[in-house]
Design a protein around this motif. Structure first.
Motif, PDB file in Angstrom:
ATOM      1  N   LEU A  31     130.406  46.890   4.283  1.00  0.00           N
ATOM      2  CA  LEU A  31     131.594  47.547   4.820  1.00  0.00           C
ATOM      3  C   LEU A  31     131.191  48.620   5.829  1.00  0.00           C
ATOM      4  O   LEU A  31     130.403  49.515   5.522  1.00  0.00           O
ATOM      5  CB  LEU A  31     132.407  48.194   3.694  1.00  0.00           C
ATOM      6  N   ALA A  32     131.754  48.521   7.023  1.00  0.00           N
ATOM      7  CA  ALA A  32     131.509  49.544   8.037  1.00  0.00           C
ATOM      8  C   ALA A  32     132.245  50.824   7.673  1.00  0.00           C
ATOM      9  O   ALA A  32     133.185  50.816   6.873  1.00  0.00           O
ATOM     10  CB  ALA A  32     131.988  49.051   9.398  1.00  0.00           C
ATOM     11  N   ARG A  33     131.824  51.918   8.261  1.00  0.00           N
ATOM     12  CA  ARG A  33     132.611  53.141   8.131  1.00  0.00           C
ATOM     13  C   ARG A  33     133.965  52.909   8.797  1.00  0.00           C
ATOM     14  O   ARG A  33     134.051  52.315   9.862  1.00  0.00           O
ATOM     15  CB  ARG A  33     131.888  54.315   8.790  1.00  0.00           C
ATOM     16  N   SER A  34     135.032  53.374   8.163  1.00  0.00           N
ATOM     17  CA  SER A  34     136.401  53.150   8.652  1.00  0.00           C
ATOM     18  C   SER A  34     136.710  51.661   8.758  1.00  0.00           C
ATOM     19  O   SER A  34     137.347  51.205   9.709  1.00  0.00           O
ATOM     20  CB  SER A  34     136.620  53.843  10.008  1.00  0.00           C
ATOM     21  N   PHE A  35     136.247  50.887   7.768  1.00  0.00           N
ATOM     22  CA  PHE A  35     136.480  49.445   7.765  1.00  0.00           C
ATOM     23  C   PHE A  35     137.969  49.142   7.585  1.00  0.00           C
ATOM     24  O   PHE A  35     138.755  49.982   7.131  1.00  0.00           O
ATOM     25  CB  PHE A  35     135.665  48.773   6.654  1.00  0.00           C
ATOM     26  N   THR A  36     138.352  47.918   7.937  1.00  0.00           N
ATOM     27  CA  THR A  36     139.744  47.496   7.839  1.00  0.00           C
ATOM     28  C   THR A  36     140.026  46.999   6.425  1.00  0.00           C
ATOM     29  O   THR A  36     139.544  45.942   6.015  1.00  0.00           O
ATOM     30  CB  THR A  36     140.044  46.379   8.856  1.00  0.00           C
ATOM     31  N   LEU A  37     140.825  47.751   5.689  1.00  0.00           N
ATOM     32  CA  LEU A  37     141.080  47.431   4.284  1.00  0.00           C
ATOM     33  C   LEU A  37     141.830  46.115   4.124  1.00  0.00           C
ATOM     34  O   LEU A  37     141.542  45.336   3.214  1.00  0.00           O
ATOM     35  CB  LEU A  37     141.862  48.568   3.629  1.00  0.00           C
ATOM     36  N   SER A  38     142.796  45.839   4.996  1.00  0.00           N
ATOM     37  CA  SER A  38     143.604  44.624   4.842  1.00  0.00           C
ATOM     38  C   SER A  38     142.745  43.372   4.949  1.00  0.00           C
ATOM     39  O   SER A  38     142.896  42.433   4.154  1.00  0.00           O
ATOM     40  CB  SER A  38     144.719  44.593   5.892  1.00  0.00           C
ATOM     41  N   ALA A  39     141.837  43.340   5.921  1.00  0.00           N
ATOM     42  CA  ALA A  39     140.982  42.162   6.083  1.00  0.00           C
ATOM     43  C   ALA A  39     140.069  41.986   4.872  1.00  0.00           C
ATOM     44  O   ALA A  39     139.903  40.877   4.354  1.00  0.00           O
ATOM     45  CB  ALA A  39     140.157  42.291   7.362  1.00  0.00           C
ATOM     46  N   PHE A  40     139.482  43.082   4.403  1.00  0.00           N
ATOM     47  CA  PHE A  40     138.606  43.018   3.232  1.00  0.00           C
ATOM     48  C   PHE A  40     139.374  42.573   1.997  1.00  0.00           C
ATOM     49  O   PHE A  40     138.939  41.684   1.254  1.00  0.00           O
ATOM     50  CB  PHE A  40     137.965  44.385   2.993  1.00  0.00           C
ATOM     51  N   SER A  41     140.539  43.166   1.750  1.00  0.00           N
ATOM     52  CA  SER A  41     141.277  42.866   0.527  1.00  0.00           C
ATOM     53  C   SER A  41     141.794  41.432   0.519  1.00  0.00           C
ATOM     54  O   SER A  41     141.770  40.760  -0.517  1.00  0.00           O
ATOM     55  CB  SER A  41     142.431  43.854   0.341  1.00  0.00           C
ATOM     56  N   LEU A  42     142.252  40.930   1.665  1.00  0.00           N
ATOM     57  CA  LEU A  42     142.714  39.545   1.719  1.00  0.00           C
ATOM     58  C   LEU A  42     141.568  38.576   1.456  1.00  0.00           C
ATOM     59  O   LEU A  42     141.727  37.570   0.760  1.00  0.00           O
ATOM     60  CB  LEU A  42     143.346  39.251   3.079  1.00  0.00           C
ATOM     61  N   PHE A  43     140.410  38.883   2.011  1.00  0.00           N
ATOM     62  CA  PHE A  43     139.256  38.001   1.818  1.00  0.00           C
ATOM     63  C   PHE A  43     138.820  38.005   0.355  1.00  0.00           C
ATOM     64  O   PHE A  43     138.653  36.946  -0.262  1.00  0.00           O
ATOM     65  CB  PHE A  43     138.105  38.457   2.718  1.00  0.00           C
ATOM     66  N   VAL A  44     138.648  39.195  -0.219  1.00  0.00           N
ATOM     67  CA  VAL A  44     138.127  39.271  -1.578  1.00  0.00           C
ATOM     68  C   VAL A  44     139.159  38.783  -2.589  1.00  0.00           C
ATOM     69  O   VAL A  44     138.806  38.197  -3.624  1.00  0.00           O
ATOM     70  CB  VAL A  44     137.638  40.703  -1.895  1.00  0.00           C
ATOM     71  N   ASP A  45     140.452  38.979  -2.320  1.00  0.00           N
ATOM     72  CA  ASP A  45     141.465  38.490  -3.247  1.00  0.00           C
ATOM     73  C   ASP A  45     141.553  36.967  -3.224  1.00  0.00           C
ATOM     74  O   ASP A  45     141.852  36.344  -4.247  1.00  0.00           O
ATOM     75  CB  ASP A  45     142.827  39.105  -2.928  1.00  0.00           C
ATOM     76  N   THR A  46     141.297  36.364  -2.072  1.00  0.00           N
ATOM     77  CA  THR A  46     141.232  34.899  -2.022  1.00  0.00           C
ATOM     78  C   THR A  46     140.086  34.402  -2.892  1.00  0.00           C
ATOM     79  O   THR A  46     140.225  33.418  -3.627  1.00  0.00           O
ATOM     80  CB  THR A  46     141.060  34.422  -0.568  1.00  0.00           C
ATOM     81  N   LEU A  47     138.955  35.089  -2.853  1.00  0.00           N
ATOM     82  CA  LEU A  47     137.832  34.735  -3.728  1.00  0.00           C
ATOM     83  C   LEU A  47     138.206  34.913  -5.198  1.00  0.00           C
ATOM     84  O   LEU A  47     137.912  34.057  -6.042  1.00  0.00           O
ATOM     85  CB  LEU A  47     136.619  35.603  -3.406  1.00  0.00           C
ATOM     86  N   ARG A  48     138.845  36.045  -5.504  1.00  0.00           N
ATOM     87  CA  ARG A  48     139.219  36.328  -6.895  1.00  0.00           C
ATOM     88  C   ARG A  48     140.116  35.236  -7.461  1.00  0.00           C
ATOM     89  O   ARG A  48     139.907  34.746  -8.581  1.00  0.00           O
ATOM     90  CB  ARG A  48     139.938  37.680  -6.964  1.00  0.00           C
ATOM     91  N   LEU A  49     141.107  34.841  -6.690  1.00  0.00           N
ATOM     92  CA  LEU A  49     142.075  33.857  -7.174  1.00  0.00           C
ATOM     93  C   LEU A  49     141.502  32.446  -7.178  1.00  0.00           C
ATOM     94  O   LEU A  49     141.939  31.595  -7.956  1.00  0.00           O
ATOM     95  CB  LEU A  49     143.334  33.920  -6.312  1.00  0.00           C
ATOM     96  N   ALA A  50     140.531  32.193  -6.319  1.00  0.00           N
ATOM     97  CA  ALA A  50     139.877  30.880  -6.308  1.00  0.00           C
ATOM     98  C   ALA A  50     138.868  30.747  -7.440  1.00  0.00           C
ATOM     99  O   ALA A  50     138.476  29.637  -7.799  1.00  0.00           O
ATOM    100  CB  ALA A  50     139.183  30.650  -4.970  1.00  0.00           C
ATOM    101  N   GLY A  51     138.461  31.876  -8.004  1.00  0.00           N
ATOM    102  CA  GLY A  51     137.415  31.857  -9.017  1.00  0.00           C
ATOM    103  C   GLY A  51     137.883  31.485 -10.404  1.00  0.00           C
ATOM    104  O   GLY A  51     137.063  31.308 -11.312  1.00  0.00           O
ATOM    105  N   ASP A  52     139.206  31.348 -10.592  1.00  0.00           N
ATOM    106  CA  ASP A  52     139.738  31.063 -11.916  1.00  0.00           C
ATOM    107  C   ASP A  52     141.092  30.384 -11.754  1.00  0.00           C
ATOM    108  O   ASP A  52     141.597  30.231 -10.635  1.00  0.00           O
ATOM    109  CB  ASP A  52     139.874  32.366 -12.711  1.00  0.00           C
ATOM    110  N   GLU A  53     141.710  29.994 -12.848  1.00  0.00           N
ATOM    111  CA  GLU A  53     143.031  29.389 -12.808  1.00  0.00           C
ATOM    112  C   GLU A  53     144.093  30.466 -12.618  1.00  0.00           C
ATOM    113  O   GLU A  53     143.987  31.575 -13.159  1.00  0.00           O
ATOM    114  CB  GLU A  53     143.302  28.621 -14.101  1.00  0.00           C
TER     115      GLU A  53
END
Length: 349
Positions: A31-53
């Protein structure tokens, strides 16, 4: 890890080596300083939801870490902070490392140790992705030389200024060629994450994530960015994706305009087909649309900057001020000089 030497086609993700056992899809985030939270959260939440039912959130098929050389909180551009979860461990532990960029005006958005880590990951042949302005960081590390760099239309000019030797495009949502990926950011982070999940875990996992996120379907990597450069000509903005992609390419090449043949080839149609599309959808030829784009940009620069008229003419692709003035008068009904004298405010373009 992927050890093959064949370079995938653009928009493909390296597959596992033959005989490699199935395991979790592991992603590391820088994560860069002053990173974009929306892009990070959408990416990681897609991983979270893909990781389980459904949304049970167990890390059965996907796992991730936020990597840093410190445990200090990393502040996003909106002020919300995220805590690192891991040191800069061996990059080979991850299937891909994603660099999440942020505000470009921030001094030293990525420290020297993080840049060295990215170079180490590249040497180990770990795929690297620049998310939002994270592509700037990968370019700064010298890791994007052989690749197409996909950035937001907001930042394409600055990318060209900083890295004039690199290829850049802002006519699509994301790009993945070989072991490098780049993404315009915003909501397209979910599209890119779903693309990776589909390639690495499977279509069902990707669809589960999209369903829970209330996203009907993942957009294709070649889909045009949401910017409609001549929205004034299209009313509500409804437009053929190929026409929009060509308009975006036009907008990004005002100083040295591309030929109509080159524009047609960029969306895999003939010149005649492109002419027909433009006349059907916009009621004008591609050449006329290109001219209007250039002159709309000139109109904005005349009103909102104090640059010399001859310099503005060159910036929008005209060889001399007299040719520019004639074309400008034909579209806007008065000369560039008269516009400046009369004064007028226009929205940003």
């Amino acid at each position: 890890m992927w050890r093959g030497h064949d370079r995938p086609e653009p928009g493909t993700f390296p597959s596992r080596a033959a005989g490699q056992t199935q395991s979790k899809f592991k992603v590391g985030f820088i994560l860069a300083r002053s990173f974009t939270l929306s892009a990070f959260s959408l990416f990681v939440d897609t991983l979270r939801l893909a990781g389980d039912e459904l949304d049970r959130s167990r890390r059965l098929r996907a796992d991730w870490e936020v990597l840093a050389n410190t445990r200090h909180l990393i502040r996003s551009s909106c002020g919300v902070s995220v805590a690192p979860t891991s040191d800069l461990v061996a990059p080979e532990r991850f299937d891909v490392i994603v660099v999440v960029g942020g505000l470009l005006g921030t001094d030293q958005s990525c420290d020297a140790e993080a840049l060295a880590y990215l170079k180490q990951a590249a040497k180990a042949r770990v795929p690297l992705i620049g998310l939002c302005t994270g592509t700037f960081m990968l370019a700064e590390a010298g890791l994007m030389g052989a690749h197409h760099n996909c950035v937001s239309w907001l930042h394409v000019d600055e990318f060209r200024d900083r890295f004039p030797h690199l290829r850049v495009r802002a006519d699509r949502l994301f790009n993945f060629d070989g072991r490098r990926g780049s993404c315009a950011g915003g909501s397209s982070a979910a599209d890119l994450a779903a693309f990776l999940v589909r390639s690495r875990i499977g279509p069902a996992a990707a669809q589960n994530a999209l369903d829970v996120l209330q996203i009907n379907h993942a957009r294709h990597f070649t889909d045009a960015q949401a910017r409609l450069p001549i929205r004034q000509l299209t009313g509500d903005g409804t437009i053929d994706n190929r026409v929009n992609a060509v308009l975006l390419t036009m907008e990004q090449n005002l100083v040295a305009p591309k030929t109509i043949e080159q524009l047609a080839a960029s969306v895999s149609v003939s010149r005649r087909q492109l002419e027909r599309l433009f006349r059907t959808i916009l009621g004008m030829s591609p050449a006329r649309a290109y001219s209007e784009l250039r002159l709309r940009r000139a109109h904005y620069l005349l009103i909102n900057t104090d640059r010399r008229i001859v310099d503005i003419a060159i910036d929008v692709g005209f060889d001399n001020a007299s040719h520019f003035s004639r074309a400008f008068r034909k579209i806007h009904g008065r000369s560039p000089t008269a516009l400046r004298i009369d004064g007028e405010t226009v929205p940003s373009v």
